[in-house]
Write a protein that holds these residues in place. Sequence first.
Motif, PDB file in Angstrom:
ATOM      1  N   GLN A 100       0.733  -1.118  -0.029  1.00 57.31           N
ATOM      2  CA  GLN A 100       0.000   0.024  -0.124  1.00 57.31           C
ATOM      3  C   GLN A 100       0.808   1.148   0.114  1.00 57.31           C
ATOM      4  O   GLN A 100       0.509   2.373  -0.543  1.00 57.31           O
ATOM      5  CB  GLN A 100      -0.878  -0.128   1.176  1.00 57.31           C
ATOM      6  N   LEU A 101       2.026   1.285   0.663  1.00 62.68           N
ATOM      7  CA  LEU A 101       2.900   2.364   0.873  1.00 62.68           C
ATOM      8  C   LEU A 101       3.362   2.523  -0.572  1.00 62.68           C
ATOM      9  O   LEU A 101       3.471   3.765  -0.884  1.00 62.68           O
ATOM     10  CB  LEU A 101       4.076   2.175   1.663  1.00 62.68           C
ATOM     11  N   GLN A 102       3.904   1.785  -1.549  1.00 64.20           N
ATOM     12  CA  GLN A 102       4.384   1.655  -2.455  1.00 64.20           C
ATOM     13  C   GLN A 102       3.420   2.263  -3.559  1.00 64.20           C
ATOM     14  O   GLN A 102       3.748   3.318  -4.211  1.00 64.20           O
ATOM     15  CB  GLN A 102       4.977   0.390  -3.168  1.00 64.20           C
ATOM     16  N   GLN A 104       0.573   4.146  -2.818  1.00 63.05           N
ATOM     17  CA  GLN A 104       0.508   5.610  -2.648  1.00 63.05           C
ATOM     18  C   GLN A 104       1.735   6.566  -2.967  1.00 63.05           C
ATOM     19  O   GLN A 104       1.523   7.540  -3.739  1.00 63.05           O
ATOM     20  CB  GLN A 104       0.431   5.647  -1.118  1.00 63.05           C
ATOM     21  N   LEU A 105       3.006   6.098  -2.686  1.00 61.56           N
ATOM     22  CA  LEU A 105       4.095   6.951  -3.356  1.00 61.56           C
ATOM     23  C   LEU A 105       4.222   6.963  -4.753  1.00 61.56           C
ATOM     24  O   LEU A 105       4.423   7.897  -5.323  1.00 61.56           O
ATOM     25  CB  LEU A 105       5.349   6.253  -2.695  1.00 61.56           C
ATOM     26  N   ALA A 106       4.099   5.560  -5.608  1.00 63.42           N
ATOM     27  CA  ALA A 106       3.915   5.741  -6.935  1.00 63.42           C
ATOM     28  C   ALA A 106       3.011   6.612  -7.473  1.00 63.42           C
ATOM     29  O   ALA A 106       2.952   7.184  -8.544  1.00 63.42           O
ATOM     30  CB  ALA A 106       3.462   4.374  -7.388  1.00 63.42           C
ATOM     31  N   GLN A 107       1.705   6.691  -6.868  1.00 60.95           N
ATOM     32  CA  GLN A 107       0.780   7.833  -7.330  1.00 60.95           C
ATOM     33  C   GLN A 107       0.874   9.132  -6.744  1.00 60.95           C
ATOM     34  O   GLN A 107       0.083   9.997  -7.035  1.00 60.95           O
ATOM     35  CB  GLN A 107      -0.672   7.239  -6.731  1.00 60.95           C
ATOM     36  N   ALA A 108       1.951   9.409  -5.857  1.00 62.75           N
ATOM     37  CA  ALA A 108       2.438  10.706  -5.445  1.00 62.75           C
ATOM     38  C   ALA A 108       1.352  11.118  -4.468  1.00 62.75           C
ATOM     39  O   ALA A 108       1.327  12.423  -4.400  1.00 62.75           O
ATOM     40  CB  ALA A 108       2.741  11.830  -6.727  1.00 62.75           C
ATOM     41  N   ASP A 109       0.605  10.168  -3.872  1.00 62.90           N
ATOM     42  CA  ASP A 109      -0.098  10.739  -2.873  1.00 62.90           C
ATOM     43  C   ASP A 109       0.524  10.857  -1.302  1.00 62.90           C
ATOM     44  O   ASP A 109       0.569   9.633  -0.754  1.00 62.90           O
ATOM     45  CB  ASP A 109      -1.483   9.633  -2.641  1.00 62.90           C
ATOM     46  N   PHE A 110       1.446  11.868  -1.533  1.00 66.75           N
ATOM     47  CA  PHE A 110       2.485  11.854  -0.330  1.00 66.75           C
ATOM     48  C   PHE A 110       1.685  11.917   0.968  1.00 66.75           C
ATOM     49  O   PHE A 110       2.242  11.742   2.187  1.00 66.75           O
ATOM     50  CB  PHE A 110       3.389  13.096  -0.681  1.00 66.75           C
ATOM     51  N   LEU A 111       0.630  12.618   1.360  1.00 70.49           N
ATOM     52  CA  LEU A 111       0.097  12.869   2.529  1.00 70.49           C
ATOM     53  C   LEU A 111      -0.372  11.543   3.128  1.00 70.49           C
ATOM     54  O   LEU A 111      -0.177  11.127   3.984  1.00 70.49           O
ATOM     55  CB  LEU A 111      -1.227  13.565   2.401  1.00 70.49           C
ATOM     56  N   ALA A 113       0.733   8.785   1.951  1.00 66.82           N
ATOM     57  CA  ALA A 113       1.856   7.788   2.384  1.00 66.82           C
ATOM     58  C   ALA A 113       2.560   8.189   3.381  1.00 66.82           C
ATOM     59  O   ALA A 113       3.144   7.230   4.212  1.00 66.82           O
ATOM     60  CB  ALA A 113       2.993   7.968   0.920  1.00 66.82           C
ATOM     61  N   ASP A 114       2.587   9.497   3.902  1.00 62.32           N
ATOM     62  CA  ASP A 114       3.335   9.940   5.256  1.00 62.32           C
ATOM     63  C   ASP A 114       2.680   9.373   6.256  1.00 62.32           C
ATOM     64  O   ASP A 114       3.152   8.728   7.230  1.00 62.32           O
ATOM     65  CB  ASP A 114       3.215  11.425   5.381  1.00 62.32           C
ATOM     66  N   ARG A 115       1.306   9.272   6.487  1.00 61.68           N
ATOM     67  CA  ARG A 115       0.448   8.734   7.435  1.00 61.68           C
ATOM     68  C   ARG A 115       0.624   7.116   7.411  1.00 61.68           C
ATOM     69  O   ARG A 115       0.786   6.433   8.542  1.00 61.68           O
ATOM     70  CB  ARG A 115      -1.001   8.971   7.274  1.00 61.68           C
ATOM     71  N   GLN A 116       0.785   6.598   6.055  1.00 61.05           N
ATOM     72  CA  GLN A 116       0.976   4.956   6.100  1.00 61.05           C
ATOM     73  C   GLN A 116       2.465   4.753   6.760  1.00 61.05           C
ATOM     74  O   GLN A 116       2.611   3.725   7.592  1.00 61.05           O
ATOM     75  CB  GLN A 116       0.987   4.537   4.898  1.00 61.05           C
TER      76      GLN A 116
END
Length: 240
Positions: A100-102, A104-111, A113-116
């Motif tokens: 899931q972290l990968q 989120q980051l691949a989709q540039a959903d940094f918020l 990803a930060d929480r994850q």
Amino acid sequence: MSDSTIAASEVQAIAQKLLDAPPTKQIQLLQQLAEGGETGIQALIDFLQARQNQPPTIAMGKAYQLLIQQDYPQAQDFVRNTLPEGVVPLQSDRNMDYRQLQEQLAQADFLKADRQTAQKLCELGGEMAAKRKWLYFTEAARLPVTDLRTINTLWQVYSEGKFGYSVQRELWLSAGKDWEKFWQKINWKTGNKWTRYPNEFTWDLSAPKGHLPLSNQLRGVRVLKEILTHPAWQNDTSDQ
């Protein structure tokens, strides 16, 4: 699906330039390939196929991000069949699931990803840390090397090298380990005013280098210091 904006001959020339270009230039060239229609998309696929057994780089991360944005069938098929989890091997000493972290980051959903990331660090810190949802510095010191490296690589690879703990470490060391200078450099603090979470933080690549991922600096510096001096970076001699 966007219309092709560059000719097939240009695609070949750009693909050739990729071979010897430095990382920042590779990012620009890959973006141009994504505008080359089916020929450009195939060049992105070829770029990743040729590097499948190599350590992940920011160029590989960018190529993957560009492919998952495409509607072309060959892009979707390649991602689904060849890189279903992305370009970063999701290694863990604690059987942690970083898919899931990968994503989120691949989709540039940094918020998200930060929480994850914060959640995963707490889970790695142990049952009590996961329950309280923040780390003691002693728990941060015991984070598994493999997992911390995986999390860091994910952030680096999908941020064009802009984010990650190793990036923050480099900036901290360049500031002479002066926390006040470091906070200002990564925009966690402006003057005497702390940046307020979440709205005052920048959740895209316009952020300063090292801006993400976050840590709760209001609890003091000891947790972040343990992360930035963690054995995960023992091969880094920049502080010698």
